[in-house]
Structures are given as C-alpha cells and as structure tokens.
Design an enzyme around this catalytic site. Structure first.
Site, PDB file in Angstrom:
ATOM      1  N   ILE A   1      -5.444 -34.824   3.170  1.00  7.33           N
ATOM      2  CA  ILE A   1      -6.674 -35.590   3.418  1.00  7.33           C
ATOM      3  C   ILE A   1      -6.430 -36.686   4.450  1.00  7.33           C
ATOM      4  O   ILE A   1      -7.220 -36.884   5.376  1.00  7.33           O
ATOM      5  CB  ILE A   1      -7.231 -36.162   2.090  1.00  7.33           C
ATOM      6  CG1 ILE A   1      -7.725 -34.994   1.214  1.00  7.33           C
ATOM      7  CG2 ILE A   1      -8.343 -37.163   2.330  1.00  7.33           C
ATOM      8  CD1 ILE A   1      -8.186 -35.388  -0.180  1.00  7.33           C
TER       9      ILE A   1
ATOM     10  N   VAL B   1       2.507 -49.396   1.499  1.00 10.06           N
ATOM     11  CA  VAL B   1       1.582 -50.510   1.671  1.00 10.06           C
ATOM     12  C   VAL B   1       1.503 -51.215   0.315  1.00 10.06           C
ATOM     13  O   VAL B   1       1.079 -50.629  -0.678  1.00 10.06           O
ATOM     14  CB  VAL B   1       0.190 -50.014   2.128  1.00 10.06           C
ATOM     15  CG1 VAL B   1      -0.793 -51.178   2.212  1.00 10.06           C
ATOM     16  CG2 VAL B   1       0.304 -49.316   3.483  1.00 10.06           C
TER      17      VAL B   1
ATOM     18  N   GLU C   1      -6.062 -35.006   7.920  1.00 11.46           N
ATOM     19  CA  GLU C   1      -7.326 -34.457   8.448  1.00 11.46           C
ATOM     20  C   GLU C   1      -8.255 -35.585   8.908  1.00 11.46           C
ATOM     21  O   GLU C   1      -8.760 -35.572  10.020  1.00 11.46           O
ATOM     22  CB  GLU C   1      -8.028 -33.611   7.377  1.00 11.46           C
ATOM     23  CG  GLU C   1      -7.336 -32.274   7.140  1.00 11.46           C
ATOM     24  CD  GLU C   1      -8.106 -31.338   6.204  1.00 11.46           C
ATOM     25  OE1 GLU C   1      -7.675 -30.186   6.058  1.00 11.46           O
ATOM     26  OE2 GLU C   1      -9.130 -31.750   5.605  1.00 11.46           O
TER      27      GLU C   1
ATOM     28  N   HIS D   1      -5.683  -6.243  19.937  1.00  9.28           N
ATOM     29  CA  HIS D   1      -5.208  -7.000  21.090  1.00  9.28           C
ATOM     30  C   HIS D   1      -6.394  -7.345  21.983  1.00  9.28           C
ATOM     31  O   HIS D   1      -7.247  -6.494  22.202  1.00  9.28           O
ATOM     32  CB  HIS D   1      -4.223  -6.154  21.900  1.00  9.28           C
ATOM     33  CG  HIS D   1      -3.799  -6.837  23.169  1.00  9.28           C
ATOM     34  ND1 HIS D   1      -2.888  -7.867  23.180  1.00  9.28           N
ATOM     35  CD2 HIS D   1      -4.195  -6.673  24.459  1.00  9.28           C
ATOM     36  CE1 HIS D   1      -2.719  -8.292  24.428  1.00  9.28           C
ATOM     37  NE2 HIS D   1      -3.510  -7.592  25.216  1.00  9.28           N
TER      38      HIS D   1
ATOM     39  N   THR E   1     -14.710 -30.661 -14.613  1.00  7.84           N
ATOM     40  CA  THR E   1     -15.145 -31.985 -14.151  1.00  7.84           C
ATOM     41  C   THR E   1     -14.326 -32.527 -12.986  1.00  7.84           C
ATOM     42  O   THR E   1     -14.556 -33.642 -12.526  1.00  7.84           O
ATOM     43  CB  THR E   1     -15.114 -32.985 -15.326  1.00  7.84           C
ATOM     44  OG1 THR E   1     -13.822 -32.874 -15.965  1.00  7.84           O
ATOM     45  CG2 THR E   1     -16.192 -32.681 -16.334  1.00  7.84           C
TER      46      THR E   1
ATOM     47  N   ALA F   1       0.466 -39.448   3.963  1.00  8.27           N
ATOM     48  CA  ALA F   1       0.486 -38.376   4.968  1.00  8.27           C
ATOM     49  C   ALA F   1       0.295 -37.013   4.314  1.00  8.27           C
ATOM     50  O   ALA F   1       0.973 -36.041   4.633  1.00  8.27           O
ATOM     51  CB  ALA F   1       1.795 -38.407   5.755  1.00  8.27           C
TER      52      ALA F   1
ATOM     53  N   ALA G   1     -10.153 -26.018  -3.616  1.00  7.45           N
ATOM     54  CA  ALA G   1     -11.436 -25.451  -4.013  1.00  7.45           C
ATOM     55  C   ALA G   1     -11.310 -23.974  -4.385  1.00  7.45           C
ATOM     56  O   ALA G   1     -11.897 -23.521  -5.371  1.00  7.45           O
ATOM     57  CB  ALA G   1     -12.435 -25.622  -2.873  1.00  7.45           C
ATOM     58  N   HIS G   2     -10.529 -23.217  -3.593  1.00  4.48           N
ATOM     59  CA  HIS G   2     -10.457 -21.771  -3.857  1.00  4.48           C
ATOM     60  C   HIS G   2      -9.656 -21.472  -5.124  1.00  4.48           C
ATOM     61  O   HIS G   2      -9.889 -20.468  -5.781  1.00  4.48           O
ATOM     62  CB  HIS G   2      -9.902 -21.008  -2.650  1.00  4.48           C
ATOM     63  CG  HIS G   2      -8.758 -21.679  -1.972  1.00  4.48           C
ATOM     64  ND1 HIS G   2      -8.927 -22.727  -1.111  1.00  4.48           N
ATOM     65  CD2 HIS G   2      -7.426 -21.456  -2.033  1.00  4.48           C
ATOM     66  CE1 HIS G   2      -7.744 -23.128  -0.670  1.00  4.48           C
ATOM     67  NE2 HIS G   2      -6.818 -22.362  -1.219  1.00  4.48           N
TER      68      HIS G   2
HETATM   69  C1  LIG Z   1     -11.898 -35.215   1.661  1.00  4.12           C
HETATM   70  C2  LIG Z   1     -11.518 -33.967   0.906  1.00  4.12           C
HETATM   71  C3  LIG Z   1     -11.329 -32.789   1.590  1.00  4.12           C
HETATM   72  C4  LIG Z   1     -10.995 -31.637   0.909  1.00  4.12           C
HETATM   73  N1  LIG Z   1     -10.826 -30.499   1.620  1.00  4.12           N
HETATM   74  C5  LIG Z   1     -10.499 -29.360   0.986  1.00  4.12           C
HETATM   75  C6  LIG Z   1     -10.366 -28.147   1.706  1.00  4.12           C
HETATM   76  O1  LIG Z   1     -10.560 -28.109   2.910  1.00  4.12           O
HETATM   77  N2  LIG Z   1     -10.050 -27.032   1.016  1.00  4.12           N
HETATM   78  C7  LIG Z   1      -9.835 -27.046  -0.324  1.00  4.12           C
HETATM   79  O2  LIG Z   1      -9.535 -26.000  -0.900  1.00  4.12           O
HETATM   80  N3  LIG Z   1      -9.958 -28.187  -1.046  1.00  4.12           N
HETATM   81  C8  LIG Z   1     -10.291 -29.332  -0.414  1.00  4.12           C
HETATM   82  N4  LIG Z   1     -10.454 -30.478  -1.143  1.00  4.12           N
HETATM   83  C9  LIG Z   1     -10.234 -30.416  -2.598  1.00  4.12           C
HETATM   84  C10 LIG Z   1     -11.463 -29.812  -3.309  1.00  4.12           C
HETATM   85  O3  LIG Z   1     -12.602 -30.574  -2.998  1.00  4.12           O
HETATM   86  C11 LIG Z   1     -11.233 -29.775  -4.807  1.00  4.12           C
HETATM   87  O4  LIG Z   1     -10.023 -29.091  -5.084  1.00  4.12           O
HETATM   88  C12 LIG Z   1     -12.372 -29.059  -5.507  1.00  4.12           C
HETATM   89  O5  LIG Z   1     -13.604 -29.690  -5.259  1.00  4.12           O
HETATM   90  C13 LIG Z   1     -12.129 -28.996  -7.018  1.00  4.12           C
HETATM   91  O6  LIG Z   1     -13.181 -28.332  -7.624  1.00  4.12           O
HETATM   92  P1  LIG Z   1     -13.591 -28.601  -9.139  1.00  4.12           P
HETATM   93  O7  LIG Z   1     -14.721 -27.663  -9.406  1.00  4.12           O
HETATM   94  O8  LIG Z   1     -12.410 -28.542 -10.005  1.00  4.12           O
HETATM   95  O9  LIG Z   1     -14.094 -30.111  -9.197  1.00  4.12           O
HETATM   96  P2  LIG Z   1     -15.065 -31.005  -8.313  1.00  4.12           P
HETATM   97  O10 LIG Z   1     -15.418 -30.378  -7.035  1.00  4.12           O
HETATM   98  O11 LIG Z   1     -14.467 -32.350  -8.296  1.00  4.12           O
HETATM   99  O12 LIG Z   1     -16.408 -31.028  -9.169  1.00  4.12           O
HETATM  100  C14 LIG Z   1     -16.485 -31.628 -10.420  1.00  4.12           C
HETATM  101  C15 LIG Z   1     -17.945 -31.913 -10.731  1.00  4.12           C
HETATM  102  O13 LIG Z   1     -18.043 -32.312 -12.079  1.00  4.12           O
HETATM  103  C16 LIG Z   1     -19.020 -33.336 -12.182  1.00  4.12           C
HETATM  104  N5  LIG Z   1     -18.769 -34.056 -13.443  1.00  4.12           N
HETATM  105  C17 LIG Z   1     -17.664 -34.771 -13.787  1.00  4.12           C
HETATM  106  N6  LIG Z   1     -17.772 -35.220 -15.048  1.00  4.12           N
HETATM  107  C18 LIG Z   1     -18.968 -34.799 -15.496  1.00  4.12           C
HETATM  108  C19 LIG Z   1     -19.653 -34.940 -16.728  1.00  4.12           C
HETATM  109  N7  LIG Z   1     -19.109 -35.587 -17.775  1.00  4.12           N
HETATM  110  N8  LIG Z   1     -20.879 -34.388 -16.841  1.00  4.12           N
HETATM  111  C20 LIG Z   1     -21.445 -33.713 -15.811  1.00  4.12           C
HETATM  112  N9  LIG Z   1     -20.839 -33.537 -14.639  1.00  4.12           N
HETATM  113  C21 LIG Z   1     -19.606 -34.068 -14.485  1.00  4.12           C
HETATM  114  C22 LIG Z   1     -18.782 -34.161 -10.933  1.00  4.12           C
HETATM  115  O14 LIG Z   1     -19.910 -34.955 -10.617  1.00  4.12           O
HETATM  116  C23 LIG Z   1     -18.530 -33.053  -9.913  1.00  4.12           C
HETATM  117  O15 LIG Z   1     -19.740 -32.637  -9.319  1.00  4.12           O
HETATM  118  C24 LIG Z   1     -10.827 -31.652  -0.498  1.00  4.12           C
HETATM  119  C25 LIG Z   1     -11.030 -32.845  -1.206  1.00  4.12           C
HETATM  120  C26 LIG Z   1     -11.378 -33.991  -0.513  1.00  4.12           C
HETATM  121  C27 LIG Z   1     -11.619 -35.246  -1.292  1.00  4.12           C
END
Ligand SMILES: Cc1cc2nc3c(=O)[nH]c(=O)nc-3n(C[C@H](O)[C@H](O)[C@H](O)COP(=O)(O)OP(=O)(O)OC[C@H]3O[C@@H](n4cnc5c(N)ncnc54)[C@H](O)[C@@H]3O)c2cc1C
Length: 469
Positions: A187, A240, A190, A448, A146, A184, A324-325
């Site tokens: 996020i 802040v 960027e 190269h 989640t 800083a 994400a990865h």
């Molecule tokens: C602005 C920004 C930029 C980012 N850039 C990067 C990047 O460039 N590279 C990188 O590696 N990471 C980046 N991240 C971080 C990355 O997005 C997260 O680490 C990643 O999405 C985590 O994946 P996850 O599957 O754990 O959760 P999430 O992507 O948060 O997904 C969780 C999902 O669960 C769903 N959910 C929650 N509770 C429930 C429930 N009870 N029932 C049904 N569904 C539910 C939510 O709606 C959501 O869709 C960034 C984050 C932000 C905010």
C-alpha cells in the site's frame, strides 16, 4: 423481513462477503447479507483495490504523457494536472463498481440489511441500523466477513488530512510538496508512486532492511532500484517514533530501528501504511464464545468453521494474506461447504501483485522459502530487455524468474518484475494449479509479439535453452 429464517447470513459485504452470499444463493441457500456502511464492496471497492488502481492508472498515464509520449511522436506539450477531475474519475469508477455489486446481489435474490451486525447467539444475528433500531434475524449458519482496518502506530494519530491512512491518501485535495510514507509494503509503495507521479517528493521509511517483506529478495532489490530511479527515496532499518503536527509542516522523528540518535524530517503529509489488522468490533465474538488468536484474527479450521457450531469466517478477518482474491475464493469455498459441497482454496497458488510501474507479481514460493525448506530447485530467468514487445514499447525494466523443482521440473514459484506483470502472473497460476513443469510452459505456444513470451523464455531458461538470450 425480521424473524425470517435464513440458511445463511453473511456479515460484511467486502469481496469475501458479497461473493460468498452470491455463491450461496446460486446453490439455493436462502441468504442475507448485512453491511454497516452505506455501500457494498467493503474495503476493496470503496477505499482499497479499486480507488487505488484508478489513481495508479491515471497517474501512470499522466507520467507517460509527460515523459514517453513525445518519444513516440505524440506532441501534447507538458500535461497539466486537474486533481479534482482525477478524483472524480476515481470516484465514478468506485461508484460503478459498488452499484455493480448491489445489482448482482439483487439479481441473485440475496436479502440485504444495512446496519451493524452482531452475533447475538448461535443462529441469531442482530442488525442495528443508523437510526438505532435493531432487528433480530434467525439463521442456520453465519459467515463472518468483516475484513480489516488500518493498523496504527502508538502515539501517532491519524487525522486523515495531514497524517493519513490509505483512506485519506486516496482523497488528498492537493499534491503534497513532500510525502513521508511509513512502511514499504504494497500500500505504501502503490500510493507513494501515485503521489510521486503527480509531483510530490516521496520518502519511504521502513523498519526492516528491505522493501516488500515476504516477497522474493532479488525481485525486491531490483524493484527498489527502479523506484529510486523514478525519484522515490528510502530510509530502511528506520522507524518513525513521533509526528509533531503543531507547525505548518509536519515534523517526523525518525530513529534507527536498532535505536540511536533520532533525526527530524519535515513533510507536508505523512501516510501511515504499516499494515492492516482484522476487524471485529461490535460483532459480539467474545459473548458468542468465538475464539480469536493473539493477533485478533478469528480462528478457523480447514473448512472455515470457528469453534462455535454454525459460525464460519473468511477473508481479512482470518489468517492468511490480506488480499481481495483470497477473500473471494474463501467466500466461494465456505458457501459450497455450507451447501454440502467440497469447497477448497489452494493456498499454494495465490498470486500477489504490486500495481506500481513496473508491476511486481508473484505466485508460489520465493527462493528464500525454497532454500529454508531445503528444496533443490533450478532457476530460469529472462529479462524484458530481450523481449521484442517490451523493447518496442520502451518498457524493458524487469525480468521473469521461474523456480522449478530440480528433480521433477515442477514449477514451484514464478516472480515477475515488469510491465503488466499482474496480468501475466495468471498464466503461471493456472500452470501451477495444474501441477505444470517448466517444460510444459516452455512447450506452450505463446503469441508473438507479447510480453508473455518472456514467461516462455524463462521456462526455457530453466533447462538452459532460452532462444532470445
Ligand atoms: C489501499 C488498499 C489497496 C488495496 N489493494 C488491493 C489490491 O490491489 N488487490 C488485493 O487483492 N487486495 C488489495 N487490498 C486488500 C483488500 O482490500 C482486502 O484484502 C479485501 O478487501 C478483504 O476483503 P474482506 O471481504 O475480507 O473484507 P473487507 O473488504 O474489509 O470488507 C469487510 C466489510 O465488512 C463490513 N463490516 C465490518 N463489521 C461489520 C458489522 N459488524 N456489521 C456489518 N458490516 C460489517 C465493513 O464495513 C466492510 O464493508 C487493498 C487494501 C487497501 C486498504
């Protein structure tokens, strides 16, 4: 579909959840995925990685058009910003990606349910749709994926118009004259870069005395100087304390982190980028008896199992870097474990990238971590000013630094500040995954002229024998 017994139900369709569901289905598990939002892909695809990278890409080209095109003989005049069109470009990119996930789930025969998932008991997930109707699904295993939500500062409320989180900062309808970024971290830097390139004056206020906490100090010092050269200003060791939204302009009360007299800084938009917190609202974890730690993260063992039999968790909702990865790799690993295989994630080799210009990318240990662990290491460094491709491309900022264990020459950490660092770090990750020595990288033929030759030269520099320095 109700009452169909599943082998696995995944709650949350971010990069952790959807990848887990696909891998489980590949392995023959009857799998369902529950998502509360309208589209799949979670934070990453909808309001995180993908839209932010779209804006970083577009704004970088906008800046290049204004600054470097003429030097390369491309006369386009002063570029004009069409922010609405740039936002459409970003939205179309997001749309294509979330549709791609829907396609993959269907292709792999994952059943999908739209609604809020709640663990009603071990082996039971209730899904409540937007219409309030609930259905109960039976399953042998549950994966909680989640994710996370924006962290907030007490006393400062986010309206997503003038005081925004990253989500609001991705959809501003005009360039703020002044943007104050709180934090800083990745996020903040960027999105601060995006709006600075598009014309905003950007001030970043950071509680600590450095930017990008946790990353190699030398990298961060140089990176801060480069961002300052681009026009971003920093106020470090400051916080802040409040934002007054009553007037036409916002008034932020900024205090030294250690206490003392506050100053008032005016801004048009304040971006709160102080991190993210695990998200498990409405999941029923307490009722199900699933343990969380003092930061609200679901506690798992080395196999992603919670304390309740049959319930697992991955991604941002558990400990570890919120990337994400990392979530994806955990999704694959837990699916394989549930299917009886030996899924595994190597946490020592998780790359970390900041997609600014130049990019910052690192994998493995920083110098500070090696020092505090008492590990003897050699350093090999190579600047992009000495790389032919970087020179001809007018992209000479930054360097590659390789840290190798003194005794064995094994690569322990690689840090890159420079153009395309995010792509280049993959070589270092593969090398480290295979336990490479700096000598192995140094003896590998690199094409190269490429920026990757700087990685080879840094590896040569570990043995004090780089050629182009
Ligand atoms: C602005 C920004 C930029 C980012 N850039 C990067 C990047 O460039 N590279 C990188 O590696 N990471 C980046 N991240 C971080 C990355 O997005 C997260 O680490 C990643 O999405 C985590 O994946 P996850 O599957 O754990 O959760 P999430 O992507 O948060 O997904 C969780 C999902 O669960 C769903 N959910 C929650 N509770 C429930 C429930 N009870 N029932 C049904 N569904 C539910 C939510 O709606 C959501 O869709 C960034 C984050 C932000 C905010």
């Amino acid at each position: 579909m109700a009452n169909t017994p599943y082998d696995l139900i995944v709650i949350g369709s971010g990069p952790g959840g959807y990848v887990c569901a696909i891998r489980a289905a590949q392995l023959g598990l009857k799998t369902a995925l529950v998502e509360k939002d309208k589209t799949f892909g979670g934070t990453c695809l909808n309001v995180g990685c993908i839209p932010s990278k779209a804006l970083l890409h577009a704004s970088e080209l906008y800046e290049q058009a204004g600054h470097t095109f003429a030097k390369m003989g491309i006369a386009v005049g002063a570029p004009k910003l069409d922010l609405a069109a740039m936002m459409t470009f970003k939205d179309e990119g997001v749309d294509g990606n979330v549709k791609g996930v829907a396609f993959l789930l269907k292709k792999n025969k994952v059943d999908t349910f739209q609604g809020v998932g709640r663990i009603a008991a071990s082996g039971k997930v209730e899904v409540k749709g937007a219409d309030g109707k609930a259905q109960m699904l039976d399953t042998k295993a549950i994966v909680i994926a989640t994710g996370s939500d924006v962290a907030r500062l007490p006393g400062i409320s986010i309206d997503e118009k003038r005081v925004v989180s990253s989500t609001g900062a991705l959809v501003l309808d005009k360039v703020p004259a002044k943007l104050l970024v709180i934090g800083a971290g990745v996020i903040g830097l960027e999105l601060g870069s995006v709006w600075r390139r598009l014309g905003a004056e950007v001030l970043v206020v950071e509680f600590l005395d450095r930017i990008l906490p946790g990353m190699d100090n030398e990298v961060c010092r140089q990176f801060q100087r480069l961002l300052e050269k681009q026009g971003i200003t920093f106020k470090l060791s400051a916080k802040v304390a409040a934002v007054d939204t009553s007037g036409n302009r916002l008034k932020a009360k900024v205090e030294p982190a250690s206490g003392g007299a506050a100053e008032v800084i005016e801004a048009d938009v304040v971006l709160m980028a102080v991190g993210r917190v695990p998200y498990s609202n409405g999941l029923g974890l307490d009722e199900a008896g699933v343990k969380k730690d003092n930061r609200g993260r679901v506690v798992v063992d080395g196999h992603f199992a919670t304390n309740v039999s049959g319930i697992y968790a991955i991604g941002d909702v558990i400990a570890g870097p919120m990337l994400a990865h990392k979530a994806e790799d955990e999704g694959v690993a837990v699916a394989e474990i549930i299917a009886g295989q030996a899924g595994h994630v190597n946490y020592d080799v998780i790359p970390n990238v900041v997609y600014t210009y130049p990019e910052i990318a690192s994998v493995g240990k920083s110098e500070e971590e090696l020092k505090s662990a008492g590990v003897s290491y050699n350093v090999g460094k190579f600047p992009f000013t000495a790389n032919g491709r970087a020179k001809v491309n007018l992209q000479t900022e930054g360097f590659v630094k390789i840290l190798a264990e003194a005794k064995t020459d094994r690569v322990l950490g690689v840090h890159i500040v420079g153009p395309d660092a995010g792509n280049m770090i993959a070589e270092a990750a593969v090398a480290m995954e295979f336990g490479a020595a700096a000598e192995d990288i140094a003896r590998t033929c690199h094409a190269h002229p490429t920026l990757t030759e700087a990685v080879k030269e840094a590896a040569l520099a570990v043995g004090k024998r780089s050629i182009h320095m």
